[in-house]
Each structure stands twice: as structure tokens, then as C-alpha cells.
Scaffold this motif. Structure first.
Motif, short mmCIF file in Angstrom:
data_model
loop_
_atom_site.label_atom_id
_atom_site.label_comp_id
_atom_site.label_asym_id
_atom_site.label_seq_id
_atom_site.Cartn_x
_atom_site.Cartn_y
_atom_site.Cartn_z
N LYS A 1 -3.45 4.42 1.34
CA LYS A 1 -3.93 4.43 -0.04
C LYS A 1 -2.88 4.99 -1.00
CE LYS A 1 -7.48 6.52 -2.98
NZ LYS A 1 -8.60 7.49 -3.04
N ALA A 2 -2.06 5.93 -0.51
CA ALA A 2 -1.16 6.69 -1.39
C ALA A 2 -0.09 5.85 -2.06
CB ALA A 2 -0.50 7.82 -0.60
N MET B 1 -2.08 -4.09 1.89
CA MET B 1 -0.79 -3.48 2.17
C MET B 1 0.35 -4.39 1.69
SD MET B 1 1.11 -1.06 3.53
CE MET B 1 -0.02 -0.15 4.55
N ASP B 2 1.26 -3.83 0.93
CA ASP B 2 2.42 -4.57 0.47
C ASP B 2 3.36 -4.82 1.65
OD1 ASP B 2 4.34 -5.70 -1.16
OD2 ASP B 2 5.20 -3.77 -1.78
N ILE C 1 -3.85 8.63 8.23
CA ILE C 1 -3.44 7.23 8.12
C ILE C 1 -4.09 6.59 6.90
CG2 ILE C 1 -3.72 4.94 9.16
CD1 ILE C 1 -1.49 6.36 10.41
N GLU C 2 -5.36 6.83 6.73
CA GLU C 2 -6.09 6.27 5.59
C GLU C 2 -5.52 6.77 4.27
OE1 GLU C 2 -10.45 5.81 7.82
OE2 GLU C 2 -9.95 7.66 6.71
N HIS D 1 -4.35 2.43 16.54
CA HIS D 1 -5.21 1.29 16.25
C HIS D 1 -5.70 1.30 14.81
CE1 HIS D 1 -5.17 -0.54 20.15
NE2 HIS D 1 -5.53 0.59 20.75
N LYS D 2 -5.97 2.47 14.27
CA LYS D 2 -6.38 2.54 12.87
C LYS D 2 -5.24 2.07 11.97
CE LYS D 2 -9.56 3.67 11.02
NZ LYS D 2 -10.67 2.90 10.36
N ALA D 3 -4.01 2.46 12.29
CA ALA D 3 -2.86 2.03 11.50
C ALA D 3 -2.75 0.51 11.47
CB ALA D 3 -1.58 2.65 12.05
N ILE D 4 -2.90 -0.12 12.62
CA ILE D 4 -2.81 -1.58 12.68
C ILE D 4 -3.96 -2.21 11.91
CG2 ILE D 4 -2.80 -3.59 14.20
CD1 ILE D 4 -1.57 -1.81 16.37
N ASP D 5 -5.15 -1.64 12.06
CA ASP D 5 -6.32 -2.17 11.36
C ASP D 5 -6.15 -2.13 9.84
OD1 ASP D 5 -7.57 -2.62 13.78
OD2 ASP D 5 -8.78 -0.79 13.71
#
Length: 312
Positions: free
Chosen positions: A293-294, A1-2, A288-289, A37-41
Motif C-alpha cells: 500500500k505504501a 501493483m505497478d 507485506i500489506e 504467499h501473501k506477497a505473491i497474492d
């Protein structure tokens, strides 16, 4: 992630942020927990909410319930100023209201500080001097780290900047506004103002309420479980004949280069001047995934020019 600076400040935020307006409204507590939690991960650090989201405080309450020890891992942004009561007594940017609003948000969020406290709309009934002094006091007290605004006209941005300099108080460091491949109106006045004062731009509705996801086709009914099907007003607002025609051309542009329309929408915004983080909501872990990626497509100068030819 930038990871990028938020405008001229030292605050670092992820290039893709999570809009939290769905929590407590379109997603229940457990679904919200999985998305958060997925976003943070996946490296998302900027979480953007507001006191009015999800029925007056619902979104903030969910975040307060879910974050726990992970609060320290994110940049938590919320907003004040829009009506929190029907009688008009709980809204605006007066010193009295700001002090009450921040305490209420801190309580719901279960935290003792807010990383980015944003004025959700301009309050023309309160002098900007009063607002800035109140916000500066909150920064000095440690309850707020940085301040930003949303939906300000360009001339109000300039006024606030000049006033903060004259008073020697904490200035706004960010501007959150609608911006997408089909909504580029801020480029006339607001974006130049953000560039002049080096404000971090936080675009919301990057997918034009879903139009730029690629799931909608002109002349056909939207999928039954889609946002356009459940909210006809959003469809009418975003899926105009002009916007649909642009979306079709952009979809072709992206596919010819091995990408999706959604990837184009995120990557284009991430490449625009002053953009610090692209704010997008999610109701499922899969979204989120996709969002993370987008934003990875690095568009060339030639591709950016071609996109201008399609969208302007």
C-alpha cells in the motif's frame, strides 16, 4: 501493483520487492511461508535473497521449500561473492567460485534457473573480464537469465559496462544499493552512473532499518519487540541525531497530507530516477500489506522539492 522494466532489460518486476534476509533467521518456516504467499497474492513478483542470508544458505533453503509451483510466478534474485566460509576459500567473483556458488544456490532454491544473479560486492582480486565471461557462460547455459551487482562504486560500474561492451558479453542490468530519505549518498556518483547505463536501481534499507516506519520517537526507548531494541548497533547506525531530526520533519510532512512516514519513504523512492523496485523485508503478513500500500502515493514535483529541502 505497478510493474516496471528492470533498467534497460526486458525483465519486468514489481515496484515493491520482497527482501528475503529474514527467512530462516528472524522468521521460522511457517511464518516465512505465510509472508511469501501473501506477497505473491498481493502482486509482489521480485524476491531478493543471497547465499549468505540466514546463516549461509538459510534464506535460499526456505524459499526452495516454500515456493513450489509458485516459483514460475516470481522473479527470483539471489547473490554471490560474500564469504560463505571462514577460511576465505568460498567467496569472490572468480570463474571457479561463481560456477560453484551458482550450483549451490540452485540446489538450495530447488530451481534450475535464477532470474537475476547479482554480485554482492566487488572483488578486486579477480579481473572483471574473468567475472563477466563466467556470468555470460551461465546466461548462455540457461542457469541465469540476467545479471546485476550490489555495492559497486560508480567507477567500477563504468568499468564493468565498458568491459562488457568490448568483450561482447552479457552486461549487468541492475544495481542494488542502500538508498533512503536519510541516506542519499549514491546521488553523487552512483545514481548518475546508473542513469548513464540505464541500470535498474534496487534500493535496500528503504526504511533506514526502521527509522522511517514512524514507530520510533527521539529521546524515547524503542519498543521492546522492535528491531532497534533487539539490535542496538542498527539503532546507533541509523538513528543519528541528524537522521532523527529529518525523520520528525518528514513525519509531519506526511501527516499534513494524510499519509504516514512509511508511505512517504516508499513512494519517494518509487518516484526516484532509475528505481525499478524498492526492496523491503517483512516478518509478518501485516508488514507485506503495509509495504504494498505504501508505494501508491504519487508525489507532485512541488512535494518532491519540499522533501529535498528537508533531507539535503
Amino acid at each position: 501493483m505497478d510493474i516496471r522494466n528492470l533498467g534497460r532489460s526486458g525483465l519486468r518486476v514489481s515496484a515493491v520487492g520482497l527482501g528475503c534476509n529474514n527467512f530462516g533467521q528472524r522468521t521460522d518456516l511457517e511464518t516465512s511461508r505465510k509472508v511469501i504467499h501473501k506477497a505473491i497474492d498481493l502482486g509482489i513478483t521480485l524476491f531478493d535473497t543471497a547465499d549468505i542470508y540466514a546463516g549461509m544458505g538459510g534464506s535460499e533453503t526456505v524459499l526452495g521449500e516454500v515456493l513450489g509451483d509458485r516459483r514460475k510466478d516470481i522473479v527470483l534474485a539471489t547473490k554471490y561473492a560474500k564469504p560463505m566460509s571462514t577460511d576465505g576459500t568460498k567467496q569472490g567473483a572468480s570463474r571457479r567460485y561463481i560456477f560453484n556458488a551458482v550450483e549451490a544456490s540452485l540446489k538450495r532454491l530447488k530451481t534450475d534457473y535464477i532470474d537475476l544473479y547479482q554480485q554482492h560486492e566487488f572483488d578486486d582480486r579477480t579481473p572483471i573480464e574473468e567475472t563477466l565471461r563466467a556470468l555470460d557462460d551461465l546466461v548462455r547455459q540457461g542457469k541465469v537469465r540476467y545479471i546485476g551487482h550490489s555495492n559497486f562504486p560508480a567507477w567500477r560500474i563504468a568499468e564493468a559496462e565498458f568491459t562488457a561492451r568490448q568483450m561482447g558479453v552479457t552486461p549487468f542490468v541492475s544495481s542494488q544499493d542502500e538508498y533512503s530519505l536519510v541516506v542519499r549518498g549514491i546521488e553523487k556518483d552512483l545514481l548518475p552512473a546508473a542513469q548513464q547505463y540505464n541500470l535498474g536501481l534496487l534500493p535496500f534499507f528503504p526504511l533506514a532499518n526502521g527509522l522511517l516506519t514512524g514507530k520510533y520517537k527521539p529521546g524515547t526507548e524503542p519498543p521492546a519487540d522492535s528491531r532497534f531494541a533487539k539490535a542496538p548497533a542498527l539503532r546507533e547506525r541509523s538513528a543519528t541525531p541528524r537522521n532523527e531530526a529529518i525523520a520528525v520533519k518528514l513525519d509531519t510532512f506526511a501527516r499534513e497530507r494524510g499519509h504516514t512516514l512509511l508511505e512517504l519513504a516508499f513512494s519517494w523512492l518509487a518516484a526516484r530516477p532509475q528505481v525499478s523496485s524498492v526492496i523491503a523485508g517483512a516478518t509478518r503478513v501485516e508488514q507485506i500489506e503495509q509495504n504494498v500500500k505504501a508505494a501508491s502515493w504519487k508525489l507532485s514535483a512541488e512535494e518532491m522539492a519540499e522533501i529535498d529541502g528537508i533531507t539535503l
